[in-house]
Design a protein around this motif. Sequence first.
Motif, mmCIF file in Angstrom:
data_model
loop_
_atom_site.group_PDB
_atom_site.id
_atom_site.type_symbol
_atom_site.label_atom_id
_atom_site.label_comp_id
_atom_site.label_asym_id
_atom_site.label_seq_id
_atom_site.Cartn_x
_atom_site.Cartn_y
_atom_site.Cartn_z
ATOM 1 N N ILE A 212 46.607 45.079 46.774
ATOM 2 C CA ILE A 212 45.782 44.509 45.975
ATOM 3 C C ILE A 212 45.612 45.500 44.115
ATOM 4 C CG2 ILE A 212 43.452 42.705 45.752
ATOM 5 C CD1 ILE A 212 43.466 43.434 48.620
ATOM 6 N N THR A 213 45.423 45.089 43.329
ATOM 7 C CA THR A 213 45.324 45.624 42.251
ATOM 8 C C THR A 213 43.689 44.777 41.356
ATOM 9 O OG1 THR A 213 46.421 43.580 41.145
ATOM 10 C CG2 THR A 213 47.226 46.042 42.096
ATOM 11 N N LEU A 214 42.647 45.838 41.423
ATOM 12 C CA LEU A 214 41.664 45.926 40.560
ATOM 13 C C LEU A 214 41.410 46.277 39.448
ATOM 14 C CD1 LEU A 214 39.876 46.618 44.281
ATOM 15 C CD2 LEU A 214 40.251 44.494 43.695
ATOM 16 N N GLY A 215 40.562 45.104 38.640
ATOM 17 C CA GLY A 215 40.838 45.482 36.976
ATOM 18 C C GLY A 215 42.553 45.561 36.472
ATOM 19 N N GLY A 216 42.418 46.870 35.924
ATOM 20 C CA GLY A 216 44.184 46.862 35.391
ATOM 21 C C GLY A 216 45.000 45.833 36.063
ATOM 22 N N GLN A 217 45.634 45.668 36.139
ATOM 23 C CA GLN A 217 47.022 44.809 36.643
ATOM 24 C C GLN A 217 48.354 45.084 36.641
ATOM 25 O OE1 GLN A 217 45.519 41.713 39.462
ATOM 26 N NE2 GLN A 217 43.873 43.635 38.334
ATOM 27 N N TYR A 218 48.011 46.341 37.418
ATOM 28 C CA TYR A 218 49.342 47.550 37.175
ATOM 29 C C TYR A 218 50.759 46.455 37.836
ATOM 30 C CZ TYR A 218 52.726 51.176 37.980
ATOM 31 O OH TYR A 218 53.818 52.261 37.561
ATOM 32 N N ASP A 219 51.655 46.216 36.292
ATOM 33 C CA ASP A 219 53.058 45.966 37.001
ATOM 34 C C ASP A 219 53.821 46.665 37.467
ATOM 35 O OD1 ASP A 219 55.601 44.692 36.239
ATOM 36 O OD2 ASP A 219 55.166 43.364 34.766
ATOM 37 N N TRP A 220 54.567 46.063 39.168
ATOM 38 C CA TRP A 220 55.078 47.310 39.198
ATOM 39 C C TRP A 220 56.739 47.031 38.658
ATOM 40 C CZ3 TRP A 220 53.158 50.109 43.170
ATOM 41 C CH2 TRP A 220 51.731 49.773 43.975
ATOM 42 N N THR A 221 56.744 46.389 38.249
ATOM 43 C CA THR A 221 58.396 46.850 37.926
ATOM 44 C C THR A 221 58.600 47.109 36.529
ATOM 45 O OG1 THR A 221 58.950 44.234 38.439
ATOM 46 C CG2 THR A 221 60.322 44.740 37.124
ATOM 47 N N LYS A 222 57.952 46.892 35.486
ATOM 48 C CA LYS A 222 57.235 47.925 34.254
ATOM 49 C C LYS A 222 56.538 48.974 34.217
ATOM 50 C CE LYS A 222 57.645 43.034 31.928
ATOM 51 N NZ LYS A 222 56.764 42.604 30.547
ATOM 52 N N LYS A 223 56.555 49.314 35.363
ATOM 53 C CA LYS A 223 56.116 50.925 35.693
ATOM 54 C C LYS A 223 54.725 51.218 34.343
ATOM 55 C CE LYS A 223 59.764 53.030 37.610
ATOM 56 N NZ LYS A 223 58.281 52.483 38.957
ATOM 57 N N GLN A 232 38.158 42.212 34.620
ATOM 58 C CA GLN A 232 36.491 42.863 34.515
ATOM 59 C C GLN A 232 37.031 43.932 36.586
ATOM 60 O OE1 GLN A 232 32.318 41.768 34.922
ATOM 61 N NE2 GLN A 232 31.560 43.058 35.455
ATOM 62 N N PHE A 233 36.795 45.268 36.207
ATOM 63 C CA PHE A 233 36.802 46.304 37.395
ATOM 64 C C PHE A 233 35.433 46.183 38.757
ATOM 65 C CE2 PHE A 233 36.386 49.776 40.320
ATOM 66 C CZ PHE A 233 37.451 50.061 40.575
ATOM 67 N N PRO A 234 35.629 45.606 39.900
ATOM 68 C CA PRO A 234 34.111 45.378 40.440
ATOM 69 C C PRO A 234 33.141 46.307 40.027
ATOM 70 C CG PRO A 234 36.437 45.194 42.131
ATOM 71 C CD PRO A 234 36.921 45.538 40.848
ATOM 72 N N TRP A 235 32.353 45.715 39.414
ATOM 73 C CA TRP A 235 31.044 46.319 38.794
ATOM 74 C C TRP A 235 30.305 47.692 39.990
ATOM 75 C CZ3 TRP A 235 26.026 46.691 40.450
ATOM 76 C CH2 TRP A 235 25.276 45.529 41.655
ATOM 77 N N ASP A 236 29.972 47.237 40.893
ATOM 78 C CA ASP A 236 29.390 47.652 42.378
ATOM 79 C C ASP A 236 30.290 49.122 42.629
ATOM 80 O OD1 ASP A 236 30.999 45.448 43.349
ATOM 81 O OD2 ASP A 236 29.676 45.436 44.919
ATOM 82 N N ILE A 237 31.588 48.569 42.916
ATOM 83 C CA ILE A 237 31.976 49.442 43.158
ATOM 84 C C ILE A 237 32.999 50.907 42.219
ATOM 85 C CG2 ILE A 237 34.578 50.250 44.875
ATOM 86 C CD1 ILE A 237 34.219 47.500 46.367
ATOM 87 N N ALA A 252 40.989 50.461 36.393
ATOM 88 C CA ALA A 252 42.042 49.976 38.212
ATOM 89 C C ALA A 252 41.900 50.273 39.415
ATOM 90 C CB ALA A 252 42.800 49.910 36.999
ATOM 91 N N ALA A 253 42.651 49.978 40.158
ATOM 92 C CA ALA A 253 42.532 50.425 41.450
ATOM 93 C C ALA A 253 43.534 49.650 42.192
ATOM 94 C CB ALA A 253 41.255 50.733 42.062
ATOM 95 N N ILE A 254 43.900 50.863 43.222
ATOM 96 C CA ILE A 254 45.027 49.855 44.019
ATOM 97 C C ILE A 254 44.074 50.108 45.476
ATOM 98 C CG2 ILE A 254 47.267 49.773 45.138
ATOM 99 C CD1 ILE A 254 48.209 50.898 41.883
ATOM 100 N N VAL A 255 44.551 48.895 46.220
ATOM 101 C CA VAL A 255 43.965 48.912 47.612
ATOM 102 C C VAL A 255 45.105 48.863 48.403
ATOM 103 C CG1 VAL A 255 42.590 47.582 49.011
ATOM 104 C CG2 VAL A 255 41.943 47.537 46.520
ATOM 105 N N ASN A 375 43.310 52.243 51.972
ATOM 106 C CA ASN A 375 42.867 53.410 51.398
ATOM 107 C C ASN A 375 42.736 53.100 49.469
ATOM 108 O OD1 ASN A 375 45.188 55.995 49.752
ATOM 109 N ND2 ASN A 375 43.304 56.060 50.555
ATOM 110 N N LEU A 376 41.521 52.862 49.312
ATOM 111 C CA LEU A 376 41.157 52.380 47.726
ATOM 112 C C LEU A 376 41.931 53.870 47.089
ATOM 113 C CD1 LEU A 376 39.569 50.978 46.032
ATOM 114 C CD2 LEU A 376 37.774 52.175 46.594
ATOM 115 N N ASN A 377 42.432 53.875 45.864
ATOM 116 C CA ASN A 377 42.653 54.979 44.126
ATOM 117 C C ASN A 377 41.820 54.357 43.309
ATOM 118 O OD1 ASN A 377 44.972 55.706 46.768
ATOM 119 N ND2 ASN A 377 45.424 53.901 46.749
#
Length: 383
Positions: A212-223, A232-237, A252-255, A375-377
């Motif tokens: 799952i991508t949070l906040g900035g939505q990383y494009d895996w094809t275009k890197k 919006q990035f989840p404010w509490d986390i 941004a985060a990748i779960v 894993n939350l990155n």
Amino acid sequence: MPPTNRPDANQKSPHDLRAVFKKYQKIPFSTLDEDLDVIDFARSSRFTHDHSIRIVRTIASHIPRKEFTEFVGDTANLPLSSSIEVFEHCDFPGGPFTIKNQKLFSHNRVGIEIIPNLLPNEVQLNILSRLLHRDLANPQHKTNIHTHYHVPYELSRSRAEKITPTGDQPSRDDASFFNCHPQCSHTFTPVSPEEHKPIVIAQFLHKKLRWITLGGQYDWTKKAYPQGMPPQFPWDIGNLVHRLFPDMNPEAAIVNLYSPGDTLSLHRDVSEDSDCGLVSLSLGCDGLFVVGMHNETDARTGYMVLRLRSGDAVYMSGPNRYAWHGVPQILPETCPKWLQSWPASMGEPKEAGAIERAANDREAWRGWMANKRINLNVRQMKR
């Protein structure tokens, strides 16, 4: 403007590091305790056998208590150890340590820091629930499933609608795909039916969902990250991570969701325009984590192999922010017992009548977490 020292996203990982990765991808679980190259902070004899690891400082546990309490909203279930130890490896040393920055975990040192057992159990449970109930049910946060399937977000509202059949829209806190019974036959329809078959909720949550991508939505094809304003990035986390690691702003985060047999190949996170540190938080089953950097001066690749457990944190900063890293193996049946029943309630299943059971479909998912690693990155995208 991207950092001038940012590595090439298309460069291959060093050959000798790939050999290390393959070794630990194939190593039998039963032999891990005998492998003294694996850094396992649960070993009482870790410093006797491994002189490459050292404690860089010890932090009193009352220092992060405020951050944890504000996140959970309750002090009753936050037992903390007397102190929190911060470690580093000799191949990834930090810079000079400044006492005035001792308050929390990021500071003027630049390196790779490992903080075992940082997160109390209740904090881990809250992070897990907010990520996989609320945030997974938010259509703004995309998953690997979106590439090939239409995601039926109405399924995430089923429990709230059954409990409060008033016609009102359920709150985001009520929303969860785990509200849908695992035997539900409602399908995720493929974008291209000629290429993919429909899947049901049990397939989606048990195996198909990988990230799952949070906040900035990383494009895996275009890197790369798309232009424009991200969700919006989840404010509490985000607030919790920033309070613990104030040198970076979570944008941004990748779960990553792993099951035994899954891996994450060696890579470097180089797509951000910021060179601020990377935060990694572990939940659930143990995982082997390989991290390494090639030294052009002596043509040597320094590396370490960590056994990361639920509640551990890793912070990568400075030049080591661009270290190669990957996950060669997930260790089965290593999820802590207190976490295995999630998303059902803690403890044994309760006796209940048919009406109550129908209104609490999450009980049907009891044990889902028993063989999962989450894993939350977290990273900062912009300078």
